[in-house]
Design a protein around this motif. Structure first.
Motif, mmCIF file in Angstrom:
data_model
loop_
_atom_site.group_PDB
_atom_site.id
_atom_site.type_symbol
_atom_site.label_atom_id
_atom_site.label_comp_id
_atom_site.label_asym_id
_atom_site.label_seq_id
_atom_site.Cartn_x
_atom_site.Cartn_y
_atom_site.Cartn_z
ATOM 1 N N MET A 197 0.542 -1.153 -0.344
ATOM 2 C CA MET A 197 0.293 0.064 -0.059
ATOM 3 C C MET A 197 0.756 0.762 0.540
ATOM 4 S SD MET A 197 -3.073 -1.452 -1.030
ATOM 5 C CE MET A 197 -2.628 -2.504 -0.938
ATOM 6 N N ALA A 198 2.357 0.889 0.291
ATOM 7 C CA ALA A 198 3.266 2.450 0.269
ATOM 8 C C ALA A 198 3.657 2.274 -0.872
ATOM 9 C CB ALA A 198 4.123 2.636 1.699
ATOM 10 N N ARG B 2 -4.596 1.933 -0.368
ATOM 11 C CA ARG B 2 -5.208 1.205 1.154
ATOM 12 C C ARG B 2 -5.289 -0.350 1.403
ATOM 13 N NH1 ARG B 2 -5.658 5.313 5.412
ATOM 14 N NH2 ARG B 2 -6.317 2.620 6.609
ATOM 15 N N ASP B 3 -5.718 -0.750 1.395
ATOM 16 C CA ASP B 3 -6.416 -2.485 1.625
ATOM 17 C C ASP B 3 -7.317 -2.149 3.109
ATOM 18 O OD1 ASP B 3 -4.132 -2.765 3.860
ATOM 19 O OD2 ASP B 3 -4.287 -4.823 4.044
ATOM 20 N N THR C 178 -13.812 2.791 6.355
ATOM 21 C CA THR C 178 -13.600 3.753 7.167
ATOM 22 C C THR C 178 -12.380 4.264 6.685
ATOM 23 O OG1 THR C 178 -14.037 2.277 9.115
ATOM 24 C CG2 THR C 178 -11.885 3.629 9.105
ATOM 25 N N ILE D 187 2.974 7.388 -3.368
ATOM 26 C CA ILE D 187 1.700 6.639 -2.873
ATOM 27 C C ILE D 187 1.280 7.222 -1.319
ATOM 28 C CG2 ILE D 187 -0.556 5.380 -2.254
ATOM 29 C CD1 ILE D 187 1.626 3.716 -4.897
ATOM 30 N N GLN D 188 0.412 8.564 -0.667
ATOM 31 C CA GLN D 188 -0.040 8.467 0.151
ATOM 32 C C GLN D 188 -1.625 8.867 0.406
ATOM 33 O OE1 GLN D 188 2.688 11.962 0.747
ATOM 34 N NE2 GLN D 188 4.110 10.656 2.019
ATOM 35 N N SER D 189 -1.893 8.927 1.675
ATOM 36 C CA SER D 189 -3.437 8.479 1.582
ATOM 37 C C SER D 189 -4.224 10.421 1.769
ATOM 38 C CB SER D 189 -4.049 8.123 3.647
ATOM 39 O OG SER D 189 -3.547 6.837 3.034
ATOM 40 N N ARG D 190 -3.087 11.380 1.739
ATOM 41 C CA ARG D 190 -3.027 12.896 2.126
ATOM 42 C C ARG D 190 -3.682 12.809 0.264
ATOM 43 N NH1 ARG D 190 2.224 15.062 4.559
ATOM 44 N NH2 ARG D 190 4.130 14.672 3.496
ATOM 45 N N TRP E 152 -12.945 7.374 4.791
ATOM 46 C CA TRP E 152 -13.395 8.048 5.487
ATOM 47 C C TRP E 152 -11.455 8.721 5.966
ATOM 48 C CZ3 TRP E 152 -11.691 9.448 10.396
ATOM 49 C CH2 TRP E 152 -12.488 9.803 11.397
ATOM 50 N N GLU E 153 -10.926 7.811 5.863
ATOM 51 C CA GLU E 153 -9.661 8.049 6.670
ATOM 52 C C GLU E 153 -9.040 8.516 5.423
ATOM 53 O OE1 GLU E 153 -8.777 4.473 9.597
ATOM 54 O OE2 GLU E 153 -7.515 4.433 7.993
#
Lengths: 337, 337
Positions: free
Chosen positions: B84-85, B219-220, B228, B157-160, B231-232
């Motif tokens: 996921m990274a 993301r997994d 969730t 790769i980032q959640s933001r 949402w994150e």
């Protein structure tokens, strides 16, 4: 005021998990990498090189003991495993398995202690995990840390590199961690002032490698103690080990507890000591340098590597005899580290 | 024949520990690094770069469930966190906390399953630890894995990094892992044929990054499920998320169990699925490529990132309404992953 307790819901990945991490964990471990809260921490390693990677689970009982607690142990244990490869830590991970009902206040004390140990070691916790299990499914708290470090060029430390003639160096007094935990368990109704030696050894190792970059082997004598580590090095390297009992530093309080209970200090766990196997010509210089560091001030040469009796550890006793030190098949007493 | 059981002495660091590792663990995990049995594994990282580092503890109950077991989960979970990274795994660690009396045969089955999962993921277990705790101090077995990986150049790769207009891609059907474990627990007296989707996603991610190296977020959806994770990402990126319910793949068996128990599939844990946030122009190409991989054959665009309602996840329902998906405060039912 009612004591706040950890709930199963704190581990479910929802809002309460989010809240727990932000309210309890982040304040103590805060850093750029951890704050991103992605599944992995991503960081730069400045130059190509060799990486060291290690892990340990901590299940100590009781959670708090003179000289430390499970949190301090979890940081020092993993930092020390990296240091024993000559590696400088790049980052640690910390995974918590918490029993439902565990007091938040106790968790916070442990986190605080991890923060302090991480500061001492100058290392950051860059990623982590929290699981909560049902009441009765775990005894309070288990912590598993892992660590990544970088091994400086020219450093090549391995248990299989001991050579005949090498000197065996011990960084200080042995047995204190296990005796401290043993007394704290209260099972033997003995009292004492012994404190665990739990400490991060990476600073000491860095100084040692500045002095002797060609150091052969490094090990921290945790579970199984000094005797087991010497036996493992002897077997990995196909050499013999000869140590002189009178040179091995054991404090009188530790000796007293051992005599009382019939234990052998050479098999007791340490959490802030190391054994170095050093080329003969560099050993005196190394010991002198070690003594300038607070965690190496009692460093001493306790014996040497031999070409005879490969795989054996001989202890020359005070009265002039020999004793063979072999790893115990099991344990001397209930496991503590 | 009497069943062999794990004893406290197996965790004491003496001969029995040595024997356990050489007899049970090494045959399954054997590789050059692990065989050295030093405190850290040391390996080369060919070029300078960014490292990914992650950890997870696995406490699943029961230990075996349709489609997997705690061992498979422990490998896949950590491989997937690295993936996921965008990272390619360099090595994994595995730390075992085993309850005294645990059957050796069961441990061996789990090790075998870890070996298989590691082969599928083409990753090695390079370092590890084993602790044995007293009967009653842990429920059977907990495994904590950590992983180190290297992030290829250009991958960030980032959640933001989700941006308005980006497409939300889901790699396949959701909810299967949690439903499979739920049924295996036997608490709800429901039966079913649902298998956990537990699988290593690094191969799929590697293929995805060949196609779209500029992918924004990955993301997994494990604990807390798809809702969730969306949402994150929404909160990390300061954007809104709009997903269309009719596009989200849920198998009828999973839907059936959810309806029966009043659960919501969007909050169910998965262990072999991913959510990708992809720039609009590349999304169709990416989905097509994903479908050529066995673990991405049901990949689909389920919605898009929006500049409105930052931090919110809107679900457009089948009947034309809207529903806001927020992380649960706790859990829907007993924790399973």
């Amino acid at each position: 005021m009612k004591t706040k307790k950890i709930l199963l819901a704190h581990g479910a990945g929802g809002k309460l998990s989010h809240d727990l991490v932000h309210r309890l964990f982040l304040p103590y471990f805060d850093n750029d990498l951890l704050r991103q809260m992605d599944d992995s921490a991503v960081f730069s390693s400045e130059k190509a090189g060799r990486l060291a990677f290690t892990t340990d689970s901590f299940v100590v009982k009781p959670l708090f003991f003179p000289g430390g607690d499970i949190g301090r142990l979890a940081i020092c244990g993993t930092v020390n495993d990296l240091a024993m490869a000559g590696a400088k830590p790049l980052g640690l991970s910390a995974a918590f398995i918490i029993e439902e009902g565990f007091p938040e206040e106790t968790l916070e004390k442990i986190l605080q202690s991890m923060q302090e140990a991480a500061r001492e070691a100058q290392v950051k916790i860059v990623t982590g995990d929290t699981k909560v299990v049902e009441k009765g499914a775990a005894e309070g708290l288990f912590i598993t840390t892992a660590g990544v470090g970088i091994v400086p060029e020219g450093v090549e430390i391995q248990s299989r590199k001991a050579r005949p003639g090498d000197r065996i160096i011990l960084s200080g007094f042995i047995g204190e961690h296990e005796v401290a935990v043993l007394i704290a368990r209260g099972e033997f109704s003995i009292k004492g002032e012994v404190k665990s030696d739990c400490a991060p050894l990476n600073g000491l190792v860095e100084m040692m490698l500045e002095t002797v970059p060609e150091l052969h082997s490094l090990r921290d004598p945790t579970r199984g103690g000094m005797a087991t580590v010497l036996w493992e090095i002897a077997n990995a390297s196909g050499v013999g080990m000869v140590a002189r009992e009178e040179l091995i530093p054991v404090k009188s309080e530790v000796r007293g507890v051992c005599e009382l209970l019939g234990f052998d200090p050479y098999f007791l766990a340490n959490e802030g000591k190391l054994i170095a196997i050093c080329p003969e010509g560099a050993a005196d210089r190394l010991v002198l340098r070690m003594r300038s560091h607070p965690l190496g001030k009692d460093a001493v040469i306790i014996g040497q590597v031999s070409g005879e009796n490969p795989g054996r550890v001989l202890l020359q006793t005070r009265i002039g005899g020999h004793r063979i030190l072999e790893p115990l098949s099991g344990e001397q007493f209930p496991r503590i580290c």
